[in-house]
Design an enzyme around this catalytic site. Structure first.
Site, PDB file in Angstrom:
ATOM      1  CB  CYS A 110      35.024  52.141  85.347  1.00  0.00           C
ATOM      2  SG  CYS A 110      35.313  53.609  86.332  1.00  0.00           S
ATOM      3  CB  CYS A 149      34.759  52.392  89.169  1.00  0.00           C
ATOM      4  SG  CYS A 149      34.162  53.511  87.932  1.00  0.00           S
ATOM      5  CG  ASP A 150      35.560  48.482  89.145  1.00  0.00           C
ATOM      6  OD1 ASP A 150      34.894  48.803  90.141  1.00  0.00           O
ATOM      7  OD2 ASP A 150      35.053  48.294  88.027  1.00  0.00           O
TER       8      ASP A 150
END
Ligand code: NDP
Length: 334
Positions: free
Chosen positions: A156, A159-160
């Protein structure tokens, strides 16, 4: 004669360890909180079905891991995935959906009404069940991928990606997801390698153009990842170029982050004993409907859609499931 056993609103049953398991009756249970689940909830709530919705492992579904959604009708300037899901959630709540945190861990669809276990401890007994459990990101299956999970490996970028600001990263895959992730990361990172196993991208033309025209993205065609290496965190990836051909060579790229974008697996595991699935696990529905082979069990969104997999098609199928559920309840006097 009614096919259905009358139920009290509160019951007790036994869980696997033999302990009493709290149980609750509802007319309409929705499992999953992506565009399909929330849309089903909006329609079911407006039809007075008083639905209960369990959000599942990833509240808001896959769109909470995406950046800008530009292709959902009604948002001429685009909207972020998390914002869109928050709006859908609020809309479902506005009409009285009971939205709860919890994961469906088992089902018993052997007789009606149907039973769904939540978090291994609570049982929901439902006249209709709408399955909107979506799909989950795939990994390559490398040992080193597991080793560096959360230490350089991610599925992701949204997200990261932030953790790799100013660094070099790689994205694996040749579809729209991979291109989207690569473009997102290119806005944060110094360099993005796109590792593609074939000699072409499967992504839509517009995404391909954006990738090819981005100065920070380098597309590496005909590469497979052999392993990731590094001390504690990912520092390099070993790639095989033109694997299985006479020109096969090995090369190493220096990277800090390794992002997977190679597709998804439908979250249908707990239903497999009762419902028909295709060879890759997508729940089969009767064409043109959300009906599964079991009366009163409906499926919508990515868990039953190997073809379109869009937020808007998921939402549309969620609407279908709620309408199918409402008609089923009415036809059976429930
Ligand atoms: P896709 O299934 O479309 O693409 C998966 C990609 O990963 C393919 O290029 C595939 O390669 C590659 N791949 C699969 N397994 C491996 C492996 N073991 N090693 C290396 N590469 C592998 O998945 P997406 O998630 O990209 O897209 C799913 C759907 O969602 C599509 O319909 C897409 O259009 C849509 N989507 C739309 C977006 C948008 O419109 N904004 C954004 C994201 C997705 P190969 O081609 O060789 O099979």
């Amino acid at each position: 004669m009614s096919l259905f056993k009358p139920l009290e609103t509160k019951e007790e049953s036994k869980n696997i360890s033999g302990n009493a398991k709290a149980s609750e009756k509802t007319r309409c249970l929705i499992i999953g909180s992506g565009p399909a689940g929330y849309t089903a909830a909006i329609y079911a709530a407006r039809a007075n079905l008083s639905p209960i919705l369990y959000e599942g492992l990833q509240p808001g579904g896959q769109l909470t891991t995406t950046t800008e959604v530009e292709n959902f009708p009604g948002y001429p300037n685009g909207i972020t995935g998390p914002d869109m899901m928050q709006e859908l959630k609020e809309q479902a709540e506005r009409f009285g959906t009971d939205i709860r945190w919890g994961i469906a861990t088992a089902v018993d669809f052997s007789s009606r009404p149907y039973k769904v276990t939540i978090d291994d401890e609570k049982e929901i007994i439902a006249d209709v069940v709408i399955i909107a459990t979506g799909a989950t990101a795939k990994y390559l299956g490398l040992e080193s991928e597991q080793k560096y999970m959360g230490s350089g490996v991610s599925a992701c970028a949204t997200c990261d990606g932030f953790f790799y600001k100013g660094k070099d990263v790689a994205v694996v895959g040749g579809g729209d997801s991979a291109c989207e992730e690569a473009l997102y990361l290119a806005g944060l990172c110094s360099k993005v390698y796109l590792i593609v196993r074939k000699d072409y991208l499967r992504a839509s033309k517009i995404m391909q153009e954006r990738v090819f025209n981005h100065p920070k993205i380098e597309v590496l065609f005909e590469r497979n990842t052999k392993e990731l290496r590094g001390e504690k965190v990912v520092q390099e990836a070993v790639l095989i170029k033109k694997e299985g051909t006479p020109e096969e060579t090995e090369e190493v790229i220096k990277i800090d982050g390794f992002f997977l974008a190679i597709g998804h697996t439908p979250n249908s595991q707990i239903f497999k004993d009762y419902l028909e699935t295709n060879e890759t696990g997508y729940i089969k529905t009767i064409p043109g409907t959300s009906k599964t082979k079991l009366p009163g069990i409906f499926a919508c969104g990515d868990v039953q859609d190997p073809v379109y997999r869009q937020a808007v098609t998921a939402a549309g199928s969620g609407c279908m499931a709620a309408i199918d559920a409402e008609r089923y309840l009415a036809e059976h006097g429930l």
